[in-house]
Design a protein around this motif. Structure first.
Motif, mmCIF file in Angstrom:
data_model
loop_
_atom_site.group_PDB
_atom_site.id
_atom_site.type_symbol
_atom_site.label_atom_id
_atom_site.label_comp_id
_atom_site.label_asym_id
_atom_site.label_seq_id
_atom_site.Cartn_x
_atom_site.Cartn_y
_atom_site.Cartn_z
ATOM 1 N N CYS A 69 4.561 -27.837 22.679
ATOM 2 C CA CYS A 69 5.172 -28.350 22.736
ATOM 3 C C CYS A 69 5.136 -29.357 21.507
ATOM 4 O O CYS A 69 5.558 -29.560 20.582
ATOM 5 C CB CYS A 69 4.944 -30.024 23.546
ATOM 6 N N LEU A 70 3.822 -29.838 20.659
ATOM 7 C CA LEU A 70 3.880 -29.763 19.572
ATOM 8 C C LEU A 70 3.672 -28.739 18.540
ATOM 9 O O LEU A 70 5.037 -29.513 17.264
ATOM 10 C CB LEU A 70 2.106 -30.325 19.507
ATOM 11 N N LEU A 71 3.541 -27.868 18.825
ATOM 12 C CA LEU A 71 3.825 -26.731 17.713
ATOM 13 C C LEU A 71 5.503 -26.782 17.509
ATOM 14 O O LEU A 71 5.658 -26.291 16.074
ATOM 15 C CB LEU A 71 3.263 -25.643 17.845
ATOM 16 N N ARG A 72 5.685 -26.174 18.416
ATOM 17 C CA ARG A 72 7.505 -26.334 18.854
ATOM 18 C C ARG A 72 8.061 -27.164 17.800
ATOM 19 O O ARG A 72 9.613 -27.346 17.381
ATOM 20 C CB ARG A 72 8.063 -26.760 20.095
ATOM 21 N N VAL A 73 7.926 -28.638 18.110
ATOM 22 C CA VAL A 73 8.504 -29.800 16.920
ATOM 23 C C VAL A 73 8.892 -29.093 15.924
ATOM 24 O O VAL A 73 9.365 -30.131 14.970
ATOM 25 C CB VAL A 73 7.860 -31.172 17.750
ATOM 26 N N ARG A 74 7.167 -29.264 15.121
ATOM 27 C CA ARG A 74 7.336 -29.015 14.307
ATOM 28 C C ARG A 74 8.106 -27.222 13.782
ATOM 29 O O ARG A 74 7.887 -27.958 12.329
ATOM 30 C CB ARG A 74 5.312 -28.596 13.524
ATOM 31 N N THR A 75 7.742 -26.507 13.948
ATOM 32 C CA THR A 75 8.690 -25.237 13.981
ATOM 33 C C THR A 75 9.577 -26.624 13.617
ATOM 34 O O THR A 75 10.543 -25.119 12.949
ATOM 35 C CB THR A 75 8.651 -24.192 14.557
ATOM 36 N N PHE A 76 10.603 -26.458 14.831
ATOM 37 C CA PHE A 76 12.281 -27.043 14.558
ATOM 38 C C PHE A 76 11.770 -27.393 13.342
ATOM 39 O O PHE A 76 12.987 -27.319 12.809
ATOM 40 C CB PHE A 76 12.177 -28.007 15.977
ATOM 41 N N ARG A 77 11.730 -28.794 12.884
ATOM 42 C CA ARG A 77 11.343 -29.424 11.733
ATOM 43 C C ARG A 77 11.316 -28.299 10.251
ATOM 44 O O ARG A 77 12.405 -28.295 9.181
ATOM 45 C CB ARG A 77 10.346 -30.238 11.586
ATOM 46 N N SER A 78 10.611 -27.372 10.808
ATOM 47 C CA SER A 78 11.166 -26.690 9.528
ATOM 48 C C SER A 78 12.185 -26.233 9.223
ATOM 49 O O SER A 78 12.698 -25.141 8.543
ATOM 50 C CB SER A 78 9.255 -26.543 9.254
ATOM 51 N N LEU A 79 12.430 -25.088 10.616
ATOM 52 C CA LEU A 79 13.534 -23.968 10.535
ATOM 53 C C LEU A 79 14.212 -24.663 11.178
ATOM 54 O O LEU A 79 15.592 -23.471 11.436
ATOM 55 C CB LEU A 79 12.236 -23.170 11.181
ATOM 56 N N ALA A 80 14.753 -25.546 11.460
ATOM 57 C CA ALA A 80 16.033 -26.502 12.004
ATOM 58 C C ALA A 80 17.538 -26.141 11.051
ATOM 59 O O ALA A 80 18.899 -26.136 11.950
ATOM 60 C CB ALA A 80 15.946 -27.469 11.766
ATOM 61 N N GLY A 81 17.433 -25.190 10.245
ATOM 62 C CA GLY A 81 18.335 -24.850 8.824
ATOM 63 C C GLY A 81 19.051 -23.307 9.498
ATOM 64 O O GLY A 81 20.233 -23.590 9.286
ATOM 65 N N GLY A 82 18.671 -22.595 10.394
ATOM 66 C CA GLY A 82 18.880 -21.447 11.217
ATOM 67 C C GLY A 82 19.908 -22.194 11.758
ATOM 68 O O GLY A 82 20.237 -21.214 12.920
ATOM 69 N N LEU A 83 19.431 -24.074 12.601
ATOM 70 C CA LEU A 83 21.043 -23.923 14.397
ATOM 71 C C LEU A 83 22.360 -24.463 13.601
ATOM 72 O O LEU A 83 22.701 -24.818 12.729
ATOM 73 C CB LEU A 83 19.861 -24.599 14.688
#
Lengths: 177, 235
Positions: free
Chosen positions: A34-48
Motif C-alpha cells: 500500500c505504501l509503495l502504491r501511494v508513493r507511485t501514485f504521487r509520482s505517476l498521477a499525471g497519467g490519470l
C-alpha cells in the motif's frame, strides 16, 4: 582465530536449522504494498484523468487517516464499503443476476453512479496489525506520505498534447514544414 | 494406433517441464497442451513406473496431476488450492490458479470477487490487473475495466498498450475529449501507430472538431494505409 570464525559460522547455521522459517505475513505484505502504491501514485498521477486522480486521492487520504487513527483495525471488505459503493454494486449485481445485457444499459446512468464514487476496484486498505520492527517508524512514514499526498498538485500529463503533436508533425501555424 | 513410445513420451514431458531442450520430437506446440500431457503422463504412470527413476516418476506424477486439473477437474483443484492457501496466504501462483479455475468453469462473478481480494494485497501484479480488466469487459462493466487499466497506466507509465486501452474505454463511456488526449499521447511517441491515429480521427469526428488535428490524423491514416504493413494484412 580461524577456529573462532568457524565456530561462529557453525553456530549461526545451527540456529538457522533449529528455527522454523518465519510465517509469511500477509498483512505486513499488504501494508508495504500500500505504501509503495501511494508513493507511485504521487509520482505517476499525471497519467490519470482529473476525475480518476481526484477519486483515488480522496480515497487514499481518507484511508490513510483512518489507518493512522487506528492501526490495528480489521481490514474492511472492499465489497462492503458503505455509501457510494453500494449504489454501483447493487445496480450491477441486480443486472447480472437477472441476466440483462448491460449493452442495453443507459451509460449515462452508469457514469452518474460511478462518477465521484470509488469503483469496487479501489483496494487501498490500510489495516492489520503492524509487526514491523519499529512500528513508530512505520507510522511516521505513513504520516509523511499522507501529508505529501494531501499537498500533491495535479498536472495532467497530456494537457498540452494537441499543440505538441501538431508541432511535431509540422502542422502548427507557427512552424511551417 | 501407433505403439506407445516411452522415450518419446518422456522427452515430450521433459520438454514441457523444462523448456530448455534444443529440439522437440515431432510437431509439438509451443504452448502447453494439457490434454497431451495428461494422456502421456497417465500412460507412463500406469504402465511404466518401473522403467524410470524415482525422481522422474515424481516429476511426471506432479505434471500429470496438474494436467488433470487443467482439463476439467476444477472443483477438486479448488479444494486443493484452498488447503494450500490455508497454510500460506502469500502464495501468489496458487491464488492465481484458483482464480483461473473459476474462470475456466465460467463462474466470472466469483473469479472477479477473488481477483478483487487478491489485488487488495498484491496490487503490483500487472497480469492480475489485466485479467480483471478483461473480466470486467466480458461483463460490460466499462467503468470498472477503465479503473483497472488506469491502474496499469500507473504501474507501467511508458506502456503504450495500456494508454490505448484507457483511451478506447474513455471513448466507450462517451468521454471523447479525454480519450483524444490519450491517443495523442501515444502518437506523440509512436508515429506509425494506426490505432492511435484512428483514435484521434474518431474523437475529433465525435467532438465535431475539424481543425488542424483532424486533418493531420486523416492524412497520417491515409499514409499508413498505403504502407507495407497494412497492405500485407489486407492482401
Amino acid at each position: 582465530m580461524l577456529v573462532m570464525i568457524l565456530v561462529g559460522i557453525l553456530r549461526h547455521n545451527g540456529m538457522q536449522l533449529l528455527q522454523s522459517p518465519p510465517k509469511p505475513d500477509i498483512k505486513q505484505l499488504r501494508e508495504s504494498a500500500c505504501l509503495l502504491r501511494v508513493r507511485t501514485f504521487r509520482s505517476l498521477a499525471g497519467g490519470l484523468a482529473k476525475q480518476a486522480y481526484e477519486g483515488r486521492k480522496e480515497y487514499f487520504v481518507k484511508n490513510m487517516h483512518s489507518y493512522l487513527k487506528n492501526p490495528n483495525a480489521e481490514a474492511t471488505n472492499p465489497m462492503a464499503d458503505p455509501g457510494q459503493m453500494e449504489g454501483t454494486m447493487e445496480i450491477f449485481k441486480a443486472m447480472l443476476q437477472s441476466g440483462i445485457e448491460t449493452q442495453d444499459m443507459d451509460y449515462s446512468k452508469l457514469i452518474l453512479a460511478a462518477s465521484g464514487s470509488m469503483d469496487m476496484m479501489q483496494m487501498q486498505q490500510m489495516s492489520g496489525s503492524n509487526p514491523m520492527a519499529q512500528p513508530s517508524e512505520a507510522i511516521k512514514t505513513f504520516k509523511s506520505e499522507a501529508e505529501f499526498l494531501e499537498l500533491h498538485k495535479y498536472v495532467f500529463r497530456f494537457e498540452d498534447i494537441e499543440d505538441l503533436v501538431l508541432e511535431k508533425y509540422g502542422k502548427k501555424n507557427k512552424k511551417m514544414k | 494406433m501407433a505403439k506407445f513410445n516411452l522415450a518419446n513420451a518422456r522427452q515430450v514431458l521433459a520438454h514441457y517441464r523444462d523448456e530448455t531442450l534444443p529440439e522437440f520430437p515431432e510437431k509439438l506446440t509451443q504452448t502447453y497442451d494439457p490434454v497431451l500431457v495428461k494422456e502421456l503422463g497417465t500412460t507412463i504412470i500406469n504402465q511404466y513406473q518401473g522403467s524410470i527413476s524415482k525422481l522422474e516418476y515424481f516429476a511426471i506424477y506432479e505434471q500429470t496431476l496438474i494436467s488433470h486439473i487443467d482439463t476439467g477437474r476444477f472443483q477438486e483443484a479448488i479444494r486443493l488450492y484452498d488447503e494450500c492457501l490455508e497454510q500460506n496466504q502469500t502464495n501468489m501462483p496458487i491464488h492465481k490458479r484458483k482464480i483461473m479455475a473459476y474462470v475456466s468453469m465460467g463462474d466470472t462473478q466469483k473469479a472477479i470477487e477473488l481477483l478483487v481480494s487478491y489485488l487488495d494485497t498484491f496490487m503490483q501484479d500487472t497480469e492480475a490487473w489485466v485479467t480483471l480488466g478483461n473480466l470486467y469487459l466480458q461483463t460490460n462493466a466499462f467503468q470498472q475495466a477503465l479503473f483497472c487499466y488506469e491502474e496499469l497506466v500507473l504501474l507501467r507509465p511508458a506502456a503504450h498498450l495500456y494508454l490505448l486501452k484507457v483511451a478506447d474505454l474513455y471513448c466507450a463511456v462517451g468521454k471523447h475529449e479525454i480519450g483524444k488526449k490519450y491517443y495523442l499521447g501515444v502518437v506523440q511517441s509512436l508515429a506509425d501507430c494506426l490505432h492511435g491515429w484512428y483514435g484521434v480521427y474518431y474523437c475529433c469526428k465525435n467532438l465535431k472538431q475539424d481543425g488542424d488535428l483532424f486533418d493531420l490524423a486523416k492524412s497520417r491514416i491515409l499514409e499508413l494505409a498505403k504502407g507495407p504493413t497494412i497492405q500485407k494484412v489486407y492482401k
